[in-house]
Design an enzyme around this catalytic site. Structure first.
Site, PDB file in Angstrom:
ATOM      1  N   ASP A 176      50.631 -21.970 -72.246  1.00 22.45           N
ATOM      2  CA  ASP A 176      51.570 -21.746 -73.340  1.00 22.45           C
ATOM      3  C   ASP A 176      52.297 -20.437 -73.086  1.00 22.45           C
ATOM      4  O   ASP A 176      51.787 -19.553 -72.389  1.00 22.45           O
ATOM      5  CB  ASP A 176      50.851 -21.659 -74.688  1.00 22.45           C
ATOM      6  CG  ASP A 176      50.237 -20.273 -74.900  1.00 22.45           C
ATOM      7  OD1 ASP A 176      50.833 -19.462 -75.629  1.00 22.45           O
ATOM      8  OD2 ASP A 176      49.171 -19.984 -74.305  1.00 22.45           O
TER       9      ASP A 176
ATOM     10  N   HIS B 173      67.074 -27.173 -73.716  1.00 16.31           N
ATOM     11  CA  HIS B 173      67.065 -27.302 -72.260  1.00 16.31           C
ATOM     12  C   HIS B 173      65.848 -26.610 -71.654  1.00 16.31           C
ATOM     13  O   HIS B 173      65.188 -27.168 -70.759  1.00 16.31           O
ATOM     14  CB  HIS B 173      68.332 -26.714 -71.635  1.00 16.31           C
ATOM     15  CG  HIS B 173      68.177 -26.539 -70.148  1.00 16.31           C
ATOM     16  ND1 HIS B 173      68.287 -27.602 -69.276  1.00 16.31           N
ATOM     17  CD2 HIS B 173      67.859 -25.443 -69.394  1.00 16.31           C
ATOM     18  CE1 HIS B 173      68.050 -27.166 -68.043  1.00 16.31           C
ATOM     19  NE2 HIS B 173      67.787 -25.871 -68.101  1.00 16.31           N
TER      20      HIS B 173
ATOM     21  N   CYS C  61      72.185 -30.782 -71.388  1.00 22.58           N
ATOM     22  CA  CYS C  61      72.805 -31.001 -70.077  1.00 22.58           C
ATOM     23  C   CYS C  61      73.681 -32.256 -70.056  1.00 22.58           C
ATOM     24  O   CYS C  61      74.637 -32.333 -69.285  1.00 22.58           O
ATOM     25  CB  CYS C  61      71.729 -31.083 -68.995  1.00 22.58           C
ATOM     26  SG  CYS C  61      70.981 -29.472 -68.612  1.00 22.58           S
TER      27      CYS C  61
ATOM     28  N   CYS D 295      68.160 -33.675 -70.446  1.00 17.01           N
ATOM     29  CA  CYS D 295      68.094 -33.239 -71.841  1.00 17.01           C
ATOM     30  C   CYS D 295      69.470 -33.394 -72.496  1.00 17.01           C
ATOM     31  O   CYS D 295      70.494 -33.483 -71.819  1.00 17.01           O
ATOM     32  CB  CYS D 295      67.600 -31.795 -71.949  1.00 17.01           C
ATOM     33  SG  CYS D 295      68.827 -30.526 -71.558  1.00 17.01           S
TER      34      CYS D 295
ATOM     35  N   CYS E 281      68.919 -32.608 -64.893  1.00  9.83           N
ATOM     36  CA  CYS E 281      68.198 -32.568 -66.164  1.00  9.83           C
ATOM     37  C   CYS E 281      68.795 -33.596 -67.126  1.00  9.83           C
ATOM     38  O   CYS E 281      70.014 -33.699 -67.257  1.00  9.83           O
ATOM     39  CB  CYS E 281      68.279 -31.165 -66.774  1.00  9.83           C
ATOM     40  SG  CYS E 281      67.435 -31.008 -68.362  1.00  9.83           S
TER      41      CYS E 281
ATOM     42  N   ASP F  77      46.073 -20.564 -81.601  1.00  8.22           N
ATOM     43  CA  ASP F  77      45.502 -19.314 -81.111  1.00  8.22           C
ATOM     44  C   ASP F  77      44.741 -18.680 -82.274  1.00  8.22           C
ATOM     45  O   ASP F  77      45.092 -18.875 -83.429  1.00  8.22           O
ATOM     46  CB  ASP F  77      46.664 -18.419 -80.645  1.00  8.22           C
ATOM     47  CG  ASP F  77      46.193 -17.124 -80.024  1.00  8.22           C
ATOM     48  OD1 ASP F  77      44.973 -16.917 -79.947  1.00  8.22           O
ATOM     49  OD2 ASP F  77      47.049 -16.324 -79.624  1.00  8.22           O
TER      50      ASP F  77
END
Length: 427
Positions: free
Chosen positions: A273, A341, A316, A313, A311, A99
């Site tokens: 974003d 997560h 999890c 990840c 999930c 940015d």
């Protein structure tokens, strides 16, 4: 064609929804390929709070965002140049977008004075006076070495009306020319101009038309998601995507709520974003299709389920809601586990949308997602209107008893408001 002759950004639309403006694409950058639509986690100061680069790679994050304003102040251009750029400095081998610092004009306006030359502001670190011009913004971004850079734009609060909105839009167009002139690494880095114009359709159209005259590889849509009504928000997104070229990526700045992502992909946006996934993790909240779970609440004390059984990840796979309730906001590791997560959730949502577009089943995906996301309440009118504008008609909300409605809405509101109140109080 040698490596130096290959453009630093190429974009190809690989599939389009036959109903809406949604599309799946492949963006090839110097450091990695990026499948779109894509969500970019925000590493403002060269790091995501609570997540290290190896964990992001494990989540198959292809691109993240850094902030020119903050990186220019600390560690500064000299350090970034000596390190060989931000990729090497932070140990991140994949793509980065930066940015320009324009948004800080709004968020730190009490510290800033804006004129044609640039932005004169006080450093939040030592209160010294600093000047951020279009040229200096590009100089910092060239030192950072991001794959995609943003022009410095004149940002006004989204609810601003009157001549200041047109002034900011016209100045943004003039500043992009100064950014292009100052850009010293066009063989390695791509500069995106930013569409401004507030909530004024003719101004947005004029800005898009002017920016399309510049030789650039993609476009950003700025000045939204800052307090305007959702009805105004989606209409401005729709206006911009309706005029922007189809063969270049479109980036909507600062948007990260799940329902907003789904709607804006339908409206034709490719890149997003937001700090939301990692920020809300620091307050003990986990993202799921139905919204977010405030794991500090007592009802999770004996809940031995993972956050989301679907999930994959690491959080999890290994930890229960009960354990996360036990450590939420009390132990620093909790923000890391929940950030992993939450970022995984955002990336999985984008992947699911890409796959649905490629199967040409995106409208069905949208309907199924909205049914899960708004299971306890009616789908907001603005979402129905936005999707209808691109030919996606959602089924009617299921009928519920008054008692069921009241109980579900009260519980969801309490959970959401508890988390929101804590975040506002500490921001």
């Amino acid at each position: 064609m040698g490596p130096s002759q290959i453009p630093p950004l190429t974009y190809k639309v690989v599939a389009e929804c036959s109903v809406s403006k949604a599309r799946a694409g492949l963006m090839t950058l110097r450091h990695s390929e990026v499948n779109t639509p894509v969500f970019m986690p925000v590493g403002t100061q060269g790091t995501l709070k609570g997540i290290v680069p190896d964990q992001l790679i494990e989540l198959n994050c292809q691109i993240l965002l850094g902030n020119t304003y903050h990186l220019g102040l600390r560690p500064g251009i000299e350090t970034l140049k000596k390190a060989g750029g931000l990729h090497k400095f932070m140990g991140w081998p994949r793509a980065i977008l930066t940015d320009s610092g324009g948004f800080q004009m709004v968020s730190l306006l009490q510290l800033a004075e804006i004129d044609e030359h640039g932005v004169n502001f006080r450093s939040p670190f030592d209160n010294s006076r600093c000047m951020l011009t279009p040229e200096h913004s590009i100089q910092i971004q060239n030192a950072i070495g991001a794959d995609i850079m943003m022009q410095l734009d004149d940002v006004v609060k989204t609810t601003t009306t009157g001549p200041r909105v047109e002034e900011a839009m016209e100045r943004t167009i003039r500043w992009v020319d100064r950014c292009i002139e100052a850009h010293a690494r066009d063989d390695d880095q791509s500069l995106f101009p930013i569409v401004q114009g507030g909530l004024d359709v003719p101004l947005r159209q004029r800005c898009v038309s002017a920016l399309m005259e510049r030789q650039v590889r993609g476009f950003a849509v700025g000045g939204l998601s800052g307090g305007e009504s959702k009805h105004d928000f989606w209409r401005m997104v729709d206006v911009c995507t309706g005029y922007l070229p189809k063969d270049k990526p479109r980036y909507l700045m600062g948007v990260g709520f799940a329902a907003d992502l789904v709607v804006c992909v339908a409206l034709g946006i490719d890149m997003f974003d937001c700090v939301f996934p990692t920020r809300t993790a620091r307050f003990g909240c986990a993202l799921v299709d139905s919204g977010q779970l405030n794991l500090k609440q007592p009802k999770y004390k004996l809940d031995m389920e993972p956050i989301d059984k679907d999930c994959d990840c690491s959080t999890c796979k290994r930890y229960t809601r009960s354990y996360l309730h036990h450590i939420a906001t009390n132990e620093s590791v909790s923000s890391s586990l929940l950030s992993i997560h939450n970022v995984a959730y955002q990336l999985r949502l984008m992947r699911s949308m890409r796959e649905a577009i490629q199967r040409d089943e995106f409208p069905k995906f949208v309907a199924d997602f909205m049914a899960r996301h708004f299971k306890a309440e009616p789908v907001p009118a603005w979402i129905r209107e936005a999707l209808s504008a691109v030919n996606i008609q959602l089924p009617a909300d299921p009928e519920r008893s008054d008692d069921q409605d009241q109980k579900q809405e009260t519980e969801k509101r309490r959970e959401t408001e508890d988390a929101a109140d804590e975040q506002v109080a500490s921001s």
